[in-house]
Design a protein around this motif. Structure first.
Motif, PDB file in Angstrom:
ATOM      1  N   MET A   1       0.846  -1.201   0.000  1.00 44.94           N
ATOM      2  CA  MET A   1       0.000   0.000   0.000  1.00 44.94           C
ATOM      3  C   MET A   1       0.877   1.245   0.000  1.00 44.94           C
ATOM      4  O   MET A   1       1.868   1.314   0.730  1.00 44.94           O
ATOM      5  N   LEU A   2       0.506   2.243  -0.822  1.00 47.33           N
ATOM      6  CA  LEU A   2       1.189   3.524  -0.824  1.00 47.33           C
ATOM      7  C   LEU A   2       0.520   4.463   0.176  1.00 47.33           C
ATOM      8  O   LEU A   2      -0.681   4.723   0.080  1.00 47.33           O
ATOM      9  N   LYS A   3       1.305   4.967   1.137  1.00 46.00           N
ATOM     10  CA  LYS A   3       0.790   5.934   2.101  1.00 46.00           C
ATOM     11  C   LYS A   3       1.249   7.325   1.664  1.00 46.00           C
ATOM     12  O   LYS A   3       2.444   7.564   1.516  1.00 46.00           O
ATOM     13  N   ILE A   4       0.281   8.235   1.469  1.00 43.08           N
ATOM     14  CA  ILE A   4       0.556   9.519   0.818  1.00 43.08           C
ATOM     15  C   ILE A   4       0.133  10.682   1.709  1.00 43.08           C
ATOM     16  O   ILE A   4      -0.922  10.640   2.359  1.00 43.08           O
ATOM     17  N   VAL A   5       0.979  11.731   1.725  1.00 41.97           N
ATOM     18  CA  VAL A   5       0.624  12.995   2.377  1.00 41.97           C
ATOM     19  C   VAL A   5       0.504  14.067   1.293  1.00 41.97           C
ATOM     20  O   VAL A   5       1.366  14.162   0.409  1.00 41.97           O
ATOM     21  N   LEU A   6      -0.552  14.872   1.336  1.00 47.65           N
ATOM     22  CA  LEU A   6      -0.812  15.927   0.356  1.00 47.65           C
ATOM     23  C   LEU A   6      -0.598  17.285   1.000  1.00 47.65           C
ATOM     24  O   LEU A   6      -1.151  17.555   2.089  1.00 47.65           O
ATOM     25  N   VAL A   7       0.210  18.137   0.350  1.00 50.89           N
ATOM     26  CA  VAL A   7       0.504  19.466   0.913  1.00 50.89           C
ATOM     27  C   VAL A   7       0.281  20.515  -0.164  1.00 50.89           C
ATOM     28  O   VAL A   7       0.926  20.494  -1.216  1.00 50.89           O
ATOM     29  N   ASP A   8      -0.647  21.450   0.092  1.00 49.23           N
ATOM     30  CA  ASP A   8      -0.925  22.542  -0.850  1.00 49.23           C
ATOM     31  C   ASP A   8      -1.670  23.632  -0.091  1.00 49.23           C
ATOM     32  O   ASP A   8      -2.520  23.326   0.765  1.00 49.23           O
ATOM     33  N   ASP A   9      -1.369  24.879  -0.405  1.00 50.80           N
ATOM     34  CA  ASP A   9      -2.031  25.977   0.312  1.00 50.80           C
ATOM     35  C   ASP A   9      -3.385  26.326  -0.292  1.00 50.80           C
ATOM     36  O   ASP A   9      -4.073  27.211   0.220  1.00 50.80           O
ATOM     37  N   GLU A  10      -3.784  25.641  -1.366  1.00 51.91           N
ATOM     38  CA  GLU A  10      -5.093  25.892  -1.973  1.00 51.91           C
ATOM     39  C   GLU A  10      -6.067  24.780  -1.571  1.00 51.91           C
ATOM     40  O   GLU A  10      -5.903  23.625  -1.980  1.00 51.91           O
ATOM     41  N   PRO A  11      -7.076  25.080  -0.759  1.00 49.62           N
ATOM     42  CA  PRO A  11      -8.016  24.049  -0.278  1.00 49.62           C
ATOM     43  C   PRO A  11      -8.702  23.285  -1.414  1.00 49.62           C
ATOM     44  O   PRO A  11      -8.923  22.079  -1.299  1.00 49.62           O
ATOM     45  N   LEU A  12      -9.024  23.986  -2.523  1.00 50.86           N
ATOM     46  CA  LEU A  12      -9.704  23.303  -3.629  1.00 50.86           C
ATOM     47  C   LEU A  12      -8.801  22.248  -4.275  1.00 50.86           C
ATOM     48  O   LEU A  12      -9.278  21.191  -4.711  1.00 50.86           O
ATOM     49  N   ILE A  13      -7.494  22.544  -4.335  1.00 45.61           N
ATOM     50  CA  ILE A  13      -6.552  21.569  -4.894  1.00 45.61           C
ATOM     51  C   ILE A  13      -6.520  20.324  -4.009  1.00 45.61           C
ATOM     52  O   ILE A  13      -6.556  19.185  -4.492  1.00 45.61           O
TER      53      ILE A  13
ATOM     54  N   PHE B   1      -7.939   5.824  -8.543  1.00 44.03           N
ATOM     55  CA  PHE B   1      -6.898   5.060  -9.213  1.00 44.03           C
ATOM     56  C   PHE B   1      -6.993   3.604  -8.783  1.00 44.03           C
ATOM     57  O   PHE B   1      -7.323   3.296  -7.643  1.00 44.03           O
ATOM     58  N   GLU B   2      -6.682   2.697  -9.706  1.00 48.79           N
ATOM     59  CA  GLU B   2      -6.772   1.252  -9.412  1.00 48.79           C
ATOM     60  C   GLU B   2      -5.512   0.796  -8.671  1.00 48.79           C
ATOM     61  O   GLU B   2      -4.767  -0.073  -9.111  1.00 48.79           O
ATOM     62  N   GLN B   3      -5.263   1.409  -7.530  1.00 46.93           N
ATOM     63  CA  GLN B   3      -4.104   1.075  -6.706  1.00 46.93           C
ATOM     64  C   GLN B   3      -4.524   1.068  -5.243  1.00 46.93           C
ATOM     65  O   GLN B   3      -5.548   1.647  -4.864  1.00 46.93           O
ATOM     66  N   ASN B   4      -3.704   0.405  -4.436  1.00 39.48           N
ATOM     67  CA  ASN B   4      -3.957   0.358  -2.998  1.00 39.48           C
ATOM     68  C   ASN B   4      -3.267   1.568  -2.373  1.00 39.48           C
ATOM     69  O   ASN B   4      -2.078   1.539  -2.090  1.00 39.48           O
ATOM     70  N   ILE B   5      -4.025   2.664  -2.189  1.00 38.81           N
ATOM     71  CA  ILE B   5      -3.463   3.928  -1.730  1.00 38.81           C
ATOM     72  C   ILE B   5      -4.211   4.414  -0.498  1.00 38.81           C
ATOM     73  O   ILE B   5      -5.438   4.377  -0.446  1.00 38.81           O
ATOM     74  N   GLU B   6      -3.447   4.883   0.499  1.00 38.57           N
ATOM     75  CA  GLU B   6      -4.050   5.494   1.687  1.00 38.57           C
ATOM     76  C   GLU B   6      -3.544   6.930   1.804  1.00 38.57           C
ATOM     77  O   GLU B   6      -2.333   7.174   1.810  1.00 38.57           O
ATOM     78  N   ILE B   7      -4.470   7.882   1.842  1.00 39.96           N
ATOM     79  CA  ILE B   7      -4.083   9.271   2.072  1.00 39.96           C
ATOM     80  C   ILE B   7      -3.972   9.465   3.589  1.00 39.96           C
ATOM     81  O   ILE B   7      -4.976   9.491   4.302  1.00 39.96           O
ATOM     82  N   VAL B   8      -2.715   9.576   4.067  1.00 38.17           N
ATOM     83  CA  VAL B   8      -2.472   9.698   5.507  1.00 38.17           C
ATOM     84  C   VAL B   8      -3.056  10.990   6.042  1.00 38.17           C
ATOM     85  O   VAL B   8      -3.614  11.041   7.141  1.00 38.17           O
ATOM     86  N   GLY B   9      -2.911  12.081   5.264  1.00 33.79           N
ATOM     87  CA  GLY B   9      -3.459  13.354   5.696  1.00 33.79           C
ATOM     88  C   GLY B   9      -3.087  14.469   4.735  1.00 33.79           C
ATOM     89  O   GLY B   9      -2.391  14.253   3.747  1.00 33.79           O
ATOM     90  N   THR B  10      -3.560  15.678   5.049  1.00 35.97           N
ATOM     91  CA  THR B  10      -3.290  16.847   4.213  1.00 35.97           C
ATOM     92  C   THR B  10      -2.786  17.995   5.099  1.00 35.97           C
ATOM     93  O   THR B  10      -3.061  18.035   6.310  1.00 35.97           O
ATOM     94  N   ALA B  11      -2.051  18.921   4.471  1.00 34.91           N
ATOM     95  CA  ALA B  11      -1.570  20.099   5.190  1.00 34.91           C
ATOM     96  C   ALA B  11      -1.504  21.274   4.228  1.00 34.91           C
ATOM     97  O   ALA B  11      -1.310  21.090   3.026  1.00 34.91           O
TER      98      ALA B  11
ATOM     99  N   ASN C   1      -2.421  16.666 -14.836  1.00 31.25           N
ATOM    100  CA  ASN C   1      -2.670  15.570 -15.765  1.00 31.25           C
ATOM    101  C   ASN C   1      -2.855  14.303 -14.922  1.00 31.25           C
ATOM    102  O   ASN C   1      -1.896  13.748 -14.384  1.00 31.25           O
ATOM    103  N   GLU C   2      -4.105  13.846 -14.778  1.00 36.85           N
ATOM    104  CA  GLU C   2      -4.405  12.722 -13.885  1.00 36.85           C
ATOM    105  C   GLU C   2      -3.658  11.458 -14.295  1.00 36.85           C
ATOM    106  O   GLU C   2      -3.191  10.697 -13.443  1.00 36.85           O
ATOM    107  N   GLN C   3      -3.555  11.221 -15.620  1.00 41.43           N
ATOM    108  CA  GLN C   3      -2.893  10.014 -16.089  1.00 41.43           C
ATOM    109  C   GLN C   3      -1.410  10.011 -15.701  1.00 41.43           C
ATOM    110  O   GLN C   3      -0.862   8.991 -15.294  1.00 41.43           O
ATOM    111  N   GLU C   4      -0.764  11.169 -15.808  1.00 43.08           N
ATOM    112  CA  GLU C   4       0.652  11.245 -15.436  1.00 43.08           C
ATOM    113  C   GLU C   4       0.826  11.013 -13.938  1.00 43.08           C
ATOM    114  O   GLU C   4       1.773  10.344 -13.506  1.00 43.08           O
ATOM    115  N   LEU C   5      -0.082  11.560 -13.120  1.00 39.33           N
ATOM    116  CA  LEU C   5      -0.016  11.333 -11.678  1.00 39.33           C
ATOM    117  C   LEU C   5      -0.175   9.843 -11.369  1.00 39.33           C
ATOM    118  O   LEU C   5       0.573   9.276 -10.563  1.00 39.33           O
TER     119      LEU C   5
END
Length: 494
Positions: free
Chosen positions: A1-13, A24-34, A108-112
């Motif tokens: 499983m990929l554990k991911i943290v997302l950081v961006d100052d724009e709430p909509l992003i 995405f067809e992957q086993n991904i867990e978003i740990v949190g955002t900042a 680009n969602e596909q590139e991500l």
């Protein structure tokens, strides 16, 4: 499983990423955002994190400062930068920080998605990526998107400048794809790829670990190819590789066109020995066609005869092996794909899985094993389904399988099975999920498709063998179920 943290100052992003990534067809867990780097470090740097996806330009602490600080606490975390900033000097600072990819807004969602796939694959083999290798990962990803026509002209030109690349537009060039086999020693392969990385200006590793080289006519292209072939034989044990060669194109900017030739060439590996050179302009002329037709297996699957299903598959592939050098692998794969479409029963997930496995197989033996797996799965599923069907519908289906080329209708079947025709039609639609005439026409058209590709019979004969006496009606039904006229279908797929 990929554990991911997302950081961006724009709430909509952040909200957008939180909704996109789980799709995405992957086993991904978003740990949190900042919303900035300082907050991300405070909240998540002491937790296990595989991927840090961060914007560059943020208040308090920007993305590059965050990456540097994060790596001191978690050096194995992969970093991906997402930003609208397009200043090349700024991006190069990101490259020197060892980021996995740089994604421009709008995303680009596909590139991500492809970036996450590559990170997931590398988790198995390494933890810390050297900065030089990180640079090439980014460059390879860009070139791969370009070869597959998934990057627009403006972004491609920007990335060329970013990686200090120039492509020759005048000299004749060829594209070479070097593919490992299941027997390849991957330590040898890694050394080989590192050597070619130093030797050839245009070189990349694909997501499947294949090597692609671009060769220009500074010296004889033929001599360069032969030298590569000899070098491969010396470096890779048991000649566990295939080399595919495109036709010459005018300049390196035409490599996407050459890459499409290589893609069409890949099935040829099924009928060649490992270690072979397979050139687009020297393809073998194929003269043999299989005697066994997919319609025969389709009939056995409908009739639920497990023993004969296994025997048909075994004999089909034995016959192919006996005539391997004269066979057309494209036609054989077409036969298998037609069977997979039928066996998937409109389940897009199963169809994608089965066709993906077939496309990856590099041997006839592997194809036989895969085909048997999906045929037995279909058999077991159909057996359970058929047991829930009424005896009358089971009899009707068996009758269609045996007599589809004869004239029949609900009225004639009602007379044969001593049941009211209207009731039979309603029962058939309820249990089969489609009208009787739609089922019958689909069955007949599938048979006609096979005859078009495997015989030289004219359309009148094929229509008659498929159960059609009215040519206009045959044309209409064929186009309805395939989207093409019979003549065009034969021309394209043959």
């Amino acid at each position: 499983m990929l554990k991911i943290v997302l950081v961006d100052d724009e709430p909509l992003i952040l909200k957008g990423l939180e909704s996109i990534i789980p799709e995405f067809e992957q086993n991904i867990e978003i740990v949190g955002t900042a919303k900035n780097g300082v907050l991300a470090l405070e909240l998540f740097a002491d937790q296990e994190v595989d991927v840090l996806l961060t914007d560059i330009e943020m208040p308090v602490m920007n993305g590059l400062e965050l990456i540097d600080a994060w790596k001191k606490r978690q050096p194995t975390t992969k970093s991906v930068v997402l930003s609208g900033f397009e200043d090349f000097h700024y991006i190069k600072r990101g490259l020197s920080a060892g980021i996995e990819n740089y994604l421009l807004k709008p995303l680009n969602e596909q590139e991500l998605k492809e970036t996450f796939v590559q990170i997931e694959k590398k988790q198995v083999t390494d933890n810390v990526v050297p900065r030089e290798e990180a640079y090439y990962i980014l460059r390879d990803n860009t070139i791969w998107r370009w070869l597959n026509l998934r990057i627009n002209k403006e972004e491609w030109e920007e990335r060329l400048a970013l990686y200090d690349m120039t492509l020759n537009q005048n000299e004749s060039s060829v594209l070479i794809q070097i593919q490992p086999t299941k027997e390849t020693d991957m330590a040898e392969w890694k050394k080989l790829s590192e050597y070619y990385r130093r030797t050839y200006p245009f070189m990349l590793l694909t997501p499947e670990n294949e090597i692609i080289l671009g060769i220009t006519e500074q010296t004889s292209i033929s001599e360069q190819i032969l030298a590569i072939h000899q070098d491969m034989k010396q470096r890779i044990s048991n000649e566990a590789f295939y080399i595919f060669i495109s036709e010459k194109v005018q300049g390196e900017m035409m490599y996407p066109q050459a890459f499409r030739q290589l893609t069409r060439l890949l099935p040829e590996r099924l009928v060649k020995e490992s270690g072979s050179l397979i050139a687009y302009q020297k393809r073998t002329k194929h003269t043999w066609r299989p005697k066994r037709k997919q319609h025969q297996l389709a009939k056995l699957l409908v009739m639920n005869n497990e023993k004969e299903i296994k025997a048909w598959i075994n004999n089909f592939f034995k016959e192919w092996n006996d005539h391997k050098l004269e066979s057309d692998p494209h036609q054989m794969l077409h036969i298998l794909n037609e069977l997979l479409v039928m066996m998937a029963e409109s389940d897009p997930k199963e169809l994608s899985e089965s066709m993906g496995r077939i496309a990856e197989e590099t041997s006839i033996e592997g194809l036989e094993e895969a085909t048997l797996t999906y045929a037995i799965r279909y058999y077991n599923r159909k057996k359970q389904t058929d047991e829930s069907k009424s005896p009358i519908i089971q009899n009707v289906l068996a009758y269609i399988t045996e007599h589809f080329s004869e004239g029949m209708s609900l009225k004639t079947l009602g007379n044969d099975f001593h049941i009211n025709a209207v009731y039979l039609g309603q029962l058939f639609q309820k249990e089969m999920g489609e009208h009787f005439t739609d089922y019958l026409n689909r069955y007949r058209v599938n048979y006609a498709k096979e005859e078009l590709l495997q015989t030289k019979d004219n359309l009148t004969i094929i229509a008659g063998k498929s159960g059609y006496t009215d040519m206009a009606y045959f044309y209409r039904q064929f186009k309805k179920h395939t989207g093409e006229t019979p003549n065009r279908y034969r021309k394209i797929h043959q």
